[in-house]
Design a protein around this motif. Sequence first.
Motif, PDB file in Angstrom:
ATOM      1  N   ILE A 189      -8.374   6.708   6.051  1.00  0.00           N
ATOM      2  CA  ILE A 189      -8.502   6.130   7.385  1.00  0.00           C
ATOM      3  C   ILE A 189      -8.387   7.231   8.429  1.00  0.00           C
ATOM      4  O   ILE A 189      -7.501   8.087   8.349  1.00  0.00           O
ATOM      5  N   ALA A 190      -9.273   7.202   9.425  1.00  0.00           N
ATOM      6  CA  ALA A 190      -9.177   8.094  10.583  1.00  0.00           C
ATOM      7  C   ALA A 190      -8.586   7.307  11.742  1.00  0.00           C
ATOM      8  O   ALA A 190      -9.066   6.221  12.072  1.00  0.00           O
ATOM      9  N   VAL A 191      -7.552   7.846  12.369  1.00  0.00           N
ATOM     10  CA  VAL A 191      -6.928   7.217  13.528  1.00  0.00           C
ATOM     11  C   VAL A 191      -7.108   8.162  14.710  1.00  0.00           C
ATOM     12  O   VAL A 191      -6.465   9.213  14.787  1.00  0.00           O
ATOM     13  N   GLY A 192      -8.020   7.811  15.613  1.00  0.00           N
ATOM     14  CA  GLY A 192      -8.308   8.689  16.740  1.00  0.00           C
ATOM     15  C   GLY A 192      -9.628   8.316  17.385  1.00  0.00           C
ATOM     16  O   GLY A 192     -10.128   7.200  17.214  1.00  0.00           O
ATOM     17  N   GLY A 193     -10.196   9.267  18.110  1.00  0.00           N
ATOM     18  CA  GLY A 193     -11.450   9.034  18.796  1.00  0.00           C
ATOM     19  C   GLY A 193     -12.654   9.306  17.906  1.00  0.00           C
ATOM     20  O   GLY A 193     -12.531   9.573  16.706  1.00  0.00           O
ATOM     21  N   ASP A 194     -13.826   9.254  18.522  1.00  0.00           N
ATOM     22  CA  ASP A 194     -15.064   9.455  17.764  1.00  0.00           C
ATOM     23  C   ASP A 194     -15.096  10.819  17.090  1.00  0.00           C
ATOM     24  O   ASP A 194     -15.606  10.950  15.973  1.00  0.00           O
ATOM     25  N   GLY A 195     -14.550  11.830  17.744  1.00  0.00           N
ATOM     26  CA  GLY A 195     -14.523  13.151  17.128  1.00  0.00           C
ATOM     27  C   GLY A 195     -13.681  13.178  15.865  1.00  0.00           C
ATOM     28  O   GLY A 195     -14.087  13.747  14.846  1.00  0.00           O
ATOM     29  N   THR A 196     -12.513  12.554  15.918  1.00  0.00           N
ATOM     30  CA  THR A 196     -11.649  12.483  14.733  1.00  0.00           C
ATOM     31  C   THR A 196     -12.317  11.683  13.626  1.00  0.00           C
ATOM     32  O   THR A 196     -12.303  12.083  12.453  1.00  0.00           O
ATOM     33  N   ILE A 197     -12.923  10.552  13.987  1.00  0.00           N
ATOM     34  CA  ILE A 197     -13.604   9.712  12.997  1.00  0.00           C
ATOM     35  C   ILE A 197     -14.730  10.500  12.328  1.00  0.00           C
ATOM     36  O   ILE A 197     -14.870  10.501  11.097  1.00  0.00           O
ATOM     37  N   GLY A 198     -15.543  11.183  13.132  1.00  0.00           N
ATOM     38  CA  GLY A 198     -16.640  11.967  12.570  1.00  0.00           C
ATOM     39  C   GLY A 198     -16.154  13.106  11.690  1.00  0.00           C
ATOM     40  O   GLY A 198     -16.739  13.388  10.642  1.00  0.00           O
ATOM     41  N   GLU A 199     -15.067  13.769  12.108  1.00  0.00           N
ATOM     42  CA  GLU A 199     -14.549  14.893  11.319  1.00  0.00           C
ATOM     43  C   GLU A 199     -13.974  14.429   9.982  1.00  0.00           C
ATOM     44  O   GLU A 199     -14.165  15.081   8.954  1.00  0.00           O
ATOM     45  N   ALA A 207       0.838  -1.200   0.000  1.00  0.00           N
ATOM     46  CA  ALA A 207       0.000   0.000   0.000  1.00  0.00           C
ATOM     47  C   ALA A 207       0.874   1.251   0.000  1.00  0.00           C
ATOM     48  O   ALA A 207       1.925   1.300   0.654  1.00  0.00           O
ATOM     49  N   GLU A 208       0.437   2.268  -0.723  1.00  0.00           N
ATOM     50  CA  GLU A 208       1.111   3.567  -0.744  1.00  0.00           C
ATOM     51  C   GLU A 208       0.434   4.465   0.275  1.00  0.00           C
ATOM     52  O   GLU A 208      -0.722   4.850   0.118  1.00  0.00           O
ATOM     53  N   LEU A 209       1.178   4.805   1.352  1.00  0.00           N
ATOM     54  CA  LEU A 209       0.584   5.520   2.481  1.00  0.00           C
ATOM     55  C   LEU A 209       0.905   7.007   2.441  1.00  0.00           C
ATOM     56  O   LEU A 209       2.043   7.403   2.194  1.00  0.00           O
ATOM     57  N   ASP A 210      -0.116   7.811   2.716  1.00  0.00           N
ATOM     58  CA  ASP A 210       0.040   9.258   2.889  1.00  0.00           C
ATOM     59  C   ASP A 210      -0.522   9.581   4.265  1.00  0.00           C
ATOM     60  O   ASP A 210      -1.741   9.630   4.452  1.00  0.00           O
ATOM     61  N   ILE A 211       0.349   9.752   5.253  1.00  0.00           N
ATOM     62  CA  ILE A 211      -0.059   9.921   6.647  1.00  0.00           C
ATOM     63  C   ILE A 211       0.065  11.385   7.042  1.00  0.00           C
ATOM     64  O   ILE A 211       1.133  11.987   6.903  1.00  0.00           O
ATOM     65  N   ARG A 212      -1.032  11.940   7.559  1.00  0.00           N
ATOM     66  CA  ARG A 212      -1.040  13.348   7.963  1.00  0.00           C
ATOM     67  C   ARG A 212      -1.593  13.467   9.379  1.00  0.00           C
ATOM     68  O   ARG A 212      -2.618  12.866   9.704  1.00  0.00           O
ATOM     69  N   GLU A 213      -0.917  14.247  10.215  1.00  0.00           N
ATOM     70  CA  GLU A 213      -1.318  14.414  11.610  1.00  0.00           C
ATOM     71  C   GLU A 213      -2.091  15.708  11.813  1.00  0.00           C
ATOM     72  O   GLU A 213      -1.786  16.727  11.197  1.00  0.00           O
ATOM     73  N   THR A 214      -3.072  15.645  12.699  1.00  0.00           N
ATOM     74  CA  THR A 214      -3.823  16.843  13.067  1.00  0.00           C
ATOM     75  C   THR A 214      -3.002  17.672  14.051  1.00  0.00           C
ATOM     76  O   THR A 214      -2.198  17.142  14.818  1.00  0.00           O
ATOM     77  N   GLY A 215      -3.252  18.975  14.016  1.00  0.00           N
ATOM     78  CA  GLY A 215      -2.556  19.861  14.931  1.00  0.00           C
ATOM     79  C   GLY A 215      -3.474  20.806  15.673  1.00  0.00           C
ATOM     80  O   GLY A 215      -3.030  21.565  16.539  1.00  0.00           O
ATOM     81  N   GLY A 216      -4.778  20.775  15.351  1.00  0.00           N
ATOM     82  CA  GLY A 216      -5.715  21.683  16.003  1.00  0.00           C
ATOM     83  C   GLY A 216      -7.140  21.428  15.552  1.00  0.00           C
ATOM     84  O   GLY A 216      -7.417  20.511  14.765  1.00  0.00           O
ATOM     85  N   ASP A 217      -8.053  22.261  16.049  1.00  0.00           N
ATOM     86  CA  ASP A 217      -9.472  22.115  15.741  1.00  0.00           C
ATOM     87  C   ASP A 217      -9.717  22.218  14.244  1.00  0.00           C
ATOM     88  O   ASP A 217      -9.194  23.110  13.570  1.00  0.00           O
ATOM     89  N   GLY A 218     -10.541  21.308  13.731  1.00  0.00           N
ATOM     90  CA  GLY A 218     -10.927  21.352  12.331  1.00  0.00           C
ATOM     91  C   GLY A 218      -9.943  20.714  11.379  1.00  0.00           C
ATOM     92  O   GLY A 218     -10.255  20.517  10.196  1.00  0.00           O
ATOM     93  N   ASP A 219      -8.749  20.348  11.877  1.00  0.00           N
ATOM     94  CA  ASP A 219      -7.739  19.764  10.987  1.00  0.00           C
ATOM     95  C   ASP A 219      -8.190  18.434  10.408  1.00  0.00           C
ATOM     96  O   ASP A 219      -7.912  18.130   9.243  1.00  0.00           O
ATOM     97  N   ALA A 220      -8.850  17.614  11.212  1.00  0.00           N
ATOM     98  CA  ALA A 220      -9.222  16.276  10.746  1.00  0.00           C
ATOM     99  C   ALA A 220     -10.147  16.354   9.539  1.00  0.00           C
ATOM    100  O   ALA A 220      -9.988  15.599   8.572  1.00  0.00           O
TER     101      ALA A 220
END
Length: 309
Positions: free
Chosen positions: A61-71, A32-45
């Motif tokens: 793919i969302a990696v995080g809690g329900d808020g990250t998944i929903g965003e 798989a060719e992965l493009d991984i990006r990290e959140t740094g603040g509100d609304g980033d996800a």
Amino acid sequence: MRIGAVVNPVSGRKAGRSLWPEIAAALGAEGAELDIRETGGDGDAARLGQALSEDGSDLVIAVGGDGTIGEVASGILRSDRPGVAFSFVPAGTGSDFARNFALPTDPRAYAARLLSATATPVDAGVMTCEGEDGRALSRHFINIASFGVSGPIVRAVNNGRRGRGLPGTPVFFLHSVSQLLRYRPRCVGLRLDGIDLFQGPITAVAVSNGRWFGAGMHVAPAASLSDGLFDVVVIRGAPTVSILKVMNSIYTGAHIDHPLVSVHRASRVEVWPTRADRSMAALIESDGEAPGRVPARFDVLPGAINLRI
């Protein structure tokens, strides 16, 4: 396969965060060719989810809690490729959306499932409400949006120090009891699919796509992610002792048989305050985040998310 991942590096569960690097390594080993990006603040996800979708990812793919998944799901829905496949690795305090599925615990098995599973359409919700700044806002949710005492509970969990280091269930339980003891029922009007259902005091109303919230509270036991309807669980206002009894049974789903509780199904839910005092307007939580307060409207989006899990 091109896979984009939005990772919340400060999500609630260390175990989930530590699982992700092994899953990512297993995905890479399979080509798989992965493009991984990290959140740094509100609304980033949401912004990153939209960008990964529009950049041509085959799976986001969302990696995080329900808020990250929903965003992240919201970002996909707002993109010019809303049908791109979506998945998640739960790593939040509550991780309630994940409770709707039997998920592998072995990283290699999880990666294999992400690569091989067939995408299945599931419903999402879109909410319009009054934001914290008094202006109207709109946001998607994938699990549950609710209002009433759940609003201050989520705010206390997200902002508080109490219970840090504990698993999600006792953290939510501690804050739930604390907020219930000081909560005054909010008076609202409630309309489902254009029909007025109720006017009066409420403890909480859950507009449910999934079945769990509050780190394991089985609030909507019969809810389906793919029936095109919300399960709307209404817990009416009552003395605190009575509500604590309801809460005692909510983890098993037995609360739905309590006289203070009713369950309805609808594709649109409208709520408004029946008192002029804005400070007494019911607070809203959406996928474990705190966007604002009523008045609000919730609409189901049937089959809007192509979920691979």
